[in-house]
Design an enzyme around this catalytic site. Structure first.
Site, PDB file in Angstrom:
ATOM      1  N   ASP A   1       0.828  -1.204   0.000  1.00  0.00           N
ATOM      2  CA  ASP A   1       0.000   0.000   0.000  1.00  0.00           C
ATOM      3  C   ASP A   1       0.865   1.258   0.000  1.00  0.00           C
ATOM      4  O   ASP A   1       0.350   2.365   0.168  1.00  0.00           O
ATOM      5  CB  ASP A   1      -1.037  -0.006   1.132  1.00  0.00           C
ATOM      6  CG  ASP A   1      -0.426  -0.060   2.517  1.00  0.00           C
ATOM      7  OD1 ASP A   1       0.763  -0.440   2.641  1.00  0.00           O
ATOM      8  OD2 ASP A   1      -1.127   0.270   3.492  1.00  0.00           O
TER       9      ASP A   1
ATOM     10  N   ASP B   1       6.658   0.825   3.948  1.00  0.00           N
ATOM     11  CA  ASP B   1       6.680   0.040   2.710  1.00  0.00           C
ATOM     12  C   ASP B   1       7.872   0.452   1.845  1.00  0.00           C
ATOM     13  O   ASP B   1       8.550  -0.384   1.248  1.00  0.00           O
ATOM     14  CB  ASP B   1       5.413   0.264   1.880  1.00  0.00           C
ATOM     15  CG  ASP B   1       4.133  -0.153   2.580  1.00  0.00           C
ATOM     16  OD1 ASP B   1       3.754   0.535   3.553  1.00  0.00           O
ATOM     17  OD2 ASP B   1       3.517  -1.147   2.160  1.00  0.00           O
TER      18      ASP B   1
ATOM     19  N   ILE C   1       2.524  -6.545   2.045  1.00  0.00           N
ATOM     20  CA  ILE C   1       2.733  -5.599   3.150  1.00  0.00           C
ATOM     21  C   ILE C   1       1.630  -4.534   3.203  1.00  0.00           C
ATOM     22  O   ILE C   1       1.855  -3.418   3.643  1.00  0.00           O
ATOM     23  CB  ILE C   1       4.153  -4.977   3.092  1.00  0.00           C
ATOM     24  CG1 ILE C   1       4.462  -4.374   1.710  1.00  0.00           C
ATOM     25  CG2 ILE C   1       5.200  -6.023   3.438  1.00  0.00           C
ATOM     26  CD1 ILE C   1       5.837  -3.681   1.631  1.00  0.00           C
TER      27      ILE C   1
ATOM     28  N   ASP D   1       7.003  -3.153   8.028  1.00  0.00           N
ATOM     29  CA  ASP D   1       6.949  -3.843   6.729  1.00  0.00           C
ATOM     30  C   ASP D   1       8.337  -4.329   6.307  1.00  0.00           C
ATOM     31  O   ASP D   1       8.469  -5.343   5.599  1.00  0.00           O
ATOM     32  CB  ASP D   1       6.390  -2.905   5.653  1.00  0.00           C
ATOM     33  CG  ASP D   1       4.898  -2.658   5.811  1.00  0.00           C
ATOM     34  OD1 ASP D   1       4.279  -3.317   6.668  1.00  0.00           O
ATOM     35  OD2 ASP D   1       4.364  -1.812   5.087  1.00  0.00           O
TER      36      ASP D   1
HETATM   37 CA   LIG Z   1       2.174  -1.315   4.260  1.00  0.00          CA
END
Ligand SMILES: [Ca+2]
Length: 347
Positions: free
Chosen positions: A12, A17, A138, A259
């Protein structure tokens, strides 16, 4: 020379991330086949744009294809909002610090960077073409659940799936009305489908992997040291994590890894996983406060197959065992982040 480890990263696209995918893009033994993006802390469109920008920050020579995926969870979440807090307070409205002019500048083309194929279809095709691929998820698991429902053979195809999400002690991180972890709360049905229907090995990095040793880890590791390495990637990661770091600094905390742990587990499980449990689990789909929380069959942990060979306690052994990472090597993961940021000098 062994073959590179192939990854598809479903994301996302917000700040942790970005640190996570940077580990993968810079790792000499890893080939990232594709990014698929999902709704989560930001929209699937914004996530794709962030991944495109992150590829520039990483100086990626050959553009890694981006497939835009789920724009909404399978079933709309019914948890009542109790405040105006949303994830933009921690990540920024764009998920990566709201500094479009900072290096590397946001481009108009970032918002048309994706391939025409949907993320779920790309997952299906790429796992047919590469049976040795690991999927690292993730964000909320909507794209993976869609792939399972579009193609029932998908569930047996990738080599394995590594997920950041869920919990095993019921520790939540969304708001005061739920004990679910963010990614599972973001699509409980999808999480349930993936955990109960995928047939390949699944490794879950649950929220407790961050929480339980968090304060101790901050004494052992300077989670911000990589930002001072003076490379272009350090500059971008500093932007991408700026809001979260400022928020955490108010509590004298650092922006530890989350993540990033899942990406690291996908690349080097033997080095990164310090402790794990094999758990039979289900994702709660109905609870007022627990929707999205992971229910663990603790009787199975108390009375395993060796203690109860005739299964007199009625453990549901049709429910598969899933590996939950309960402790990870924070120094090793930090080393991977540091190496990624240093490697980016070479471009
Ligand atoms: Ca994420």
């Amino acid at each position: 020379m062994s073959e590179k480890r192939k990854l598809i990263i479903d994301t996302d696209g917000v700040s942790d991330d970005i640190r996570g995918i940077s580990i993968a893009m810079q790792h000499l033994d890893v080939e990232v086949l594709a990014f698929t993006t999902t709704q989560g802390c930001v929209s699937a469109v914004q996530a794709a744009a962030n991944v495109a920008r992150a590829q520039r920050a990483n100086g990626v020579e050959k553009h890694i294809p981006i497939y835009k995926g789920a724009t909404a969870q399978l079933i709309k979440n019914t948890v009542v909002k109790t405040s105006n807090w949303d994830e933009s307070v921690f990540f920024g409205k764009d998920g990566i610090g709201d500094q479009p002019k900072a290096f590397p500048e946001v481009l108009e083309s970032d918002f048309s960077c994706w391939e025409s194929e949907h993320a779920a279809q790309a997952l299906i095709r790429l796992t047919k073409e590469h049976s040795d691929v690991t999927i690292v998820a993730i964000g909320p698991l909507t794209n993976l659940a869609l792939a399972i429902k579009l193609d029932e053979d998908f569930k047996s195809r990738p080599a394995r799936v590594v997920i950041m999400g869920g919990n095993y002690y019921g520790v939540g991180n969304v708001n005061s009305q739920t004990s679910a972890e963010y990614n599972f709360h973001g699509d409980p049905e999808a999480a349930s489908i993936v955990l109960s229907e995928m047939e390949v090995a699944i490794t879950v990095v649950p929220w407790e992997a961050y929480v339980i040793y968090g304060k101790m880890h901050e004494k052992e590791v300077d989670f911000h040291a990589h930002l001072a390495l003076g490379t272009p990637l350090a500059e971008f990661l500093s932007t991408a994590t700026s809001k979260g770091r400022a928020r955490l600094a108010r509590k004298n905390r650092q922006y530890a890894y989350c993540d990033e742990i899942a990406v690291a587990v996908a690349i080097s499980p033997d080095h990164v996983i310090k402790e794990s449990k094999k758990l039979r689990v289900a994702v709660e789909l109905a609870g007022k406060y627990t929707r999205g929380q992971v229910m663990v069959d603790w009787t199975d942990q108390l009375w395993g197959e060796n203690d109860d060979p005739n299964n007199e306690r009625g453990v549901d052994r049709a429910r598969r065992q899933i590996t939950f990472v309960t402790a990870y090597d924070v120094h090793y993961v930090d080393g991977m982040v540091m190496a990624a940021v240093k490697n980016s000098i070479k471009q």
